[in-house]
Design an enzyme around this catalytic site. Structure first.
Site, PDB file in Angstrom:
ATOM      1  N   CYS A   1      47.138  33.827  50.367  1.00 49.43           N
ATOM      2  CA  CYS A   1      46.466  32.794  49.942  1.00 49.43           C
ATOM      3  C   CYS A   1      45.994  31.752  49.051  1.00 49.43           C
ATOM      4  O   CYS A   1      45.188  31.193  48.436  1.00 49.43           O
ATOM      5  CB  CYS A   1      47.262  32.938  48.022  1.00 49.43           C
ATOM      6  SG  CYS A   1      47.442  34.735  48.264  1.00 49.43           S
TER       7      CYS A   1
ATOM      8  N   HIS B   1      46.873  27.699  39.988  1.00 49.07           N
ATOM      9  CA  HIS B   1      46.630  28.548  41.155  1.00 49.07           C
ATOM     10  C   HIS B   1      46.670  29.765  39.702  1.00 49.07           C
ATOM     11  O   HIS B   1      45.383  31.014  40.353  1.00 49.07           O
ATOM     12  CB  HIS B   1      48.171  29.254  41.647  1.00 49.07           C
ATOM     13  CG  HIS B   1      48.492  30.354  42.359  1.00 49.07           C
ATOM     14  ND1 HIS B   1      47.322  30.173  43.917  1.00 49.07           N
ATOM     15  CD2 HIS B   1      48.681  31.192  42.315  1.00 49.07           C
ATOM     16  CE1 HIS B   1      47.687  31.985  43.962  1.00 49.07           C
ATOM     17  NE2 HIS B   1      48.725  32.404  43.600  1.00 49.07           N
TER      18      HIS B   1
ATOM     19  N   GLU C   1      54.568  27.148  38.261  1.00 47.86           N
ATOM     20  CA  GLU C   1      53.508  26.591  38.583  1.00 47.86           C
ATOM     21  C   GLU C   1      53.401  25.921  37.491  1.00 47.86           C
ATOM     22  O   GLU C   1      53.396  24.299  37.737  1.00 47.86           O
ATOM     23  CB  GLU C   1      52.235  26.936  38.475  1.00 47.86           C
ATOM     24  CG  GLU C   1      50.677  26.650  39.325  1.00 47.86           C
ATOM     25  CD  GLU C   1      49.435  26.279  39.497  1.00 47.86           C
ATOM     26  OE1 GLU C   1      48.757  26.469  39.637  1.00 47.86           O
ATOM     27  OE2 GLU C   1      49.497  28.011  38.778  1.00 47.86           O
TER      28      GLU C   1
ATOM     29  N   LYS D   1      40.663  32.384  37.747  1.00 47.50           N
ATOM     30  CA  LYS D   1      40.958  33.309  38.225  1.00 47.50           C
ATOM     31  C   LYS D   1      40.861  34.325  36.423  1.00 47.50           C
ATOM     32  O   LYS D   1      41.079  36.281  37.149  1.00 47.50           O
ATOM     33  CB  LYS D   1      42.843  33.882  38.767  1.00 47.50           C
ATOM     34  CG  LYS D   1      42.368  32.803  39.955  1.00 47.50           C
ATOM     35  CD  LYS D   1      44.030  33.380  40.476  1.00 47.50           C
ATOM     36  CE  LYS D   1      44.256  33.067  41.960  1.00 47.50           C
ATOM     37  NZ  LYS D   1      44.555  31.267  42.130  1.00 47.50           N
TER      38      LYS D   1
ATOM     39  N   HIS E   1      42.053  37.562  41.629  1.00 42.54           N
ATOM     40  CA  HIS E   1      42.386  36.759  42.903  1.00 42.54           C
ATOM     41  C   HIS E   1      41.828  36.989  43.734  1.00 42.54           C
ATOM     42  O   HIS E   1      41.966  37.979  44.245  1.00 42.54           O
ATOM     43  CB  HIS E   1      43.712  36.736  42.767  1.00 42.54           C
ATOM     44  CG  HIS E   1      44.149  36.196  43.448  1.00 42.54           C
ATOM     45  ND1 HIS E   1      44.110  35.312  44.717  1.00 42.54           N
ATOM     46  CD2 HIS E   1      45.983  35.495  43.516  1.00 42.54           C
ATOM     47  CE1 HIS E   1      44.687  34.969  44.894  1.00 42.54           C
ATOM     48  NE2 HIS E   1      46.082  35.083  44.633  1.00 42.54           N
TER      49      HIS E   1
ATOM     50  N   PHE F   1      51.631  34.133  49.074  1.00 43.22           N
ATOM     51  CA  PHE F   1      52.747  34.856  49.926  1.00 43.22           C
ATOM     52  C   PHE F   1      53.186  34.306  51.146  1.00 43.22           C
ATOM     53  O   PHE F   1      52.611  33.987  51.827  1.00 43.22           O
ATOM     54  CB  PHE F   1      52.050  36.548  49.953  1.00 43.22           C
ATOM     55  CG  PHE F   1      52.007  37.449  48.530  1.00 43.22           C
ATOM     56  CD1 PHE F   1      52.694  36.494  47.420  1.00 43.22           C
ATOM     57  CD2 PHE F   1      51.598  38.492  48.894  1.00 43.22           C
ATOM     58  CE1 PHE F   1      52.527  37.653  46.187  1.00 43.22           C
ATOM     59  CE2 PHE F   1      51.462  38.871  47.527  1.00 43.22           C
ATOM     60  CZ  PHE F   1      52.096  39.061  46.305  1.00 43.22           C
TER      61      PHE F   1
END
Length: 423
Positions: free
Chosen positions: A170, A310, A321, A342, A347, A406
């Site tokens: 990502c 993010h 975050e 997002k 996403h 991830f």
């Protein structure tokens, strides 16, 4: 010899609810969401039945029947975004030195939709364990090789310089741009066509995210299913899209009289070596990436005017975050507008980093910060200024975009207004 400054002179965007750069920005600043019940297949048997899909006709947008037949949806999105970016930049491709023109494409899951469609055919709907290869299309190999995405962009632009795919989950979209900027700085290329693309909305991807319970279950209210930083958030919503950029040295842009959206001033990436999908709550590695990107840009925390988060909408990511931004910006974190787009476009995995950088570049250009849609309920553990619901006019000379992927990938990139942030 001084290191070249890296200018962004063209932007192309294919995003849910906003096909094209201007439509995308209009949607962002209006705070509209493009999340809806999945229409690509029947999602009734899935835990999450919502995604952010793009409505576009590839033929009407200029792709030939052969291109449509040959390219996976992710490649189509990349090529269409590239065409817009090149046109926006004012470059005449025929006048470029092809060996000094590079391509860098970020991507996380390859040609997922093409692979799944063809597997369904060769396996007769999954009924045959031993598949019949004679039913496969000639493009099947391209679907297996993500490098085909960079090849398609290179073919579309006549680029004959370095061509690569950056696949780091990502954070791929941020990392592709960081790598591309370095190609300009080190003198390997004069022009880099860079960005990212992903089209992952397929049964296999939805099933994978269902299995780890990362996706939202607000199926009855799909338009507000993604709620980053909200106290009632339940997870992310998958999306698709592409954003491509034309990068060149600031000197080159000035020489040909090209308008500059922003400059890529700093980039860094780190990995936490911790867990495939889990995150440590202190956000140490993301904070380190942010600090290193500021060091490269020669900026202090007080110089950062906007943080594009993010902001996936999962419990652990939003807390992680928030901690990282506090650790890197200190007390200035509480004064810095921060938002997650997002909430509006979902996403799109490897593509989202570049789409978010496009939002940052436009925020710098227009001095407007896009909002976090669906943020109505305060979470005491998320206590920064997340710009809820409504876009905000705000001086934005330097915008920071961060990504978390991830596998433990943590990346940060800084874009600046070259007039306001001198060398």
């Amino acid at each position: 010899m001084s290191t070249p400054r890296v200018a962004v002179t063209g932007i192309g965007v294919m995003a849910p609810g906003g096909v094209g750069r201007q439509a995308f920005w209009d949607m962002m600043t209006a705070g509209r969401t493009a999340t809806r019940r999945i229409t690509f297949f029947d999602p009734s048997d899935f835990r999450c039945q919502v995604a952010a899909e793009i409505d576009f006709d590839p033929a009407k947008m200029g792709l030939t029947p052969q291109e449509v037949r040959r390219m996976d949806r992710a490649a189509q999105l990349a090529v269409l975004a590239t065409r817009e970016a090149v046109q926006d930049s004012g470059l005449a491709l025929a006048d470029l030195n092809p060996t000094r023109t590079a391509v860098t494409v970020g991507n996380a899951v390859g040609c997922t939709m093409g692979l799944e469609t063809e597997y369904t055919v060769v396996s007769d709907g999954g009924r045959k364990w031993i598949v019949d290869h004679e039913y496969a299309v000639p493009e099947m190999y391209d679907y297996f090789a993500p490098s085909s995405l960079a090849r398609e962009v290179a073919w579309a632009t006549g680029a004959e310089g370095p061509a690569s795919v950056v696949s780091s989950g990502c954070t791929s979209g941020i990392d592709a741009l960081g790598y591309a900027a370095n190609l300009i700085r080190e003198g390997t290329a004069d022009i880099v066509i860079a960005g990212s693309t992903d089209a992952p909305i397929s049964p296999i991807t939805v099933a994978c995210f269902d299995a780890i319970r990362a996706t939202s279950t607000f199926n009855d209210t799909p338009e507000s299913a993604c709620r980053p930083f909200d106290g009632n958030r339940r997870g992310l919503i998958l999306g698709e899209g592409a954003a491509m950029f034309v990068l060149e040295s600031a000197e080159s842009a000035r020489r040909r009289g090209a308008p500059i959206y922003c400059e890529i001033a700093g980039y860094a990436t780190r990995a936490n070596g911790f867990h495939m999908t889990g995150l440590k709550p202190d956000g140490r590695e993301m904070a380190e990436a942010i600090r290193l990107s500021m060091d490269q840009a020669r900026l202090n925390p007080e110089d950062i005017h906007y943080v594009n988060a993010h902001g996936s909408g999962t419990k652990q990511n939003d807390r992680h975050e928030t901690a990282a931004v506090k650790a890197s910006l200190g007390q200035h974190a509480y004064k810095t507008p921060m938002s997650s787009i997002k909430s509006m476009v979902g996403h799109s995995l490897g593509a989202i980093g570049s789409i978010e950088v496009a939002a940052c570049a436009l925020a710098v250009k227009h001095n407007v910060v896009p909002p976090t849609a669906n943020l109505t309920t305060r979470d005491p553990e998320c206590d920064l200024d997340y710009v809820p619901m409504i876009a905000r006019e705000h001086r934005t000379d330097a915008a920071l975009s961060v990504g978390s992927g991830f596998g433990g990938f943590q990346s940060a990139i800084l874009v600046v207004d070259p007039e306001a942030v001198p060398a």
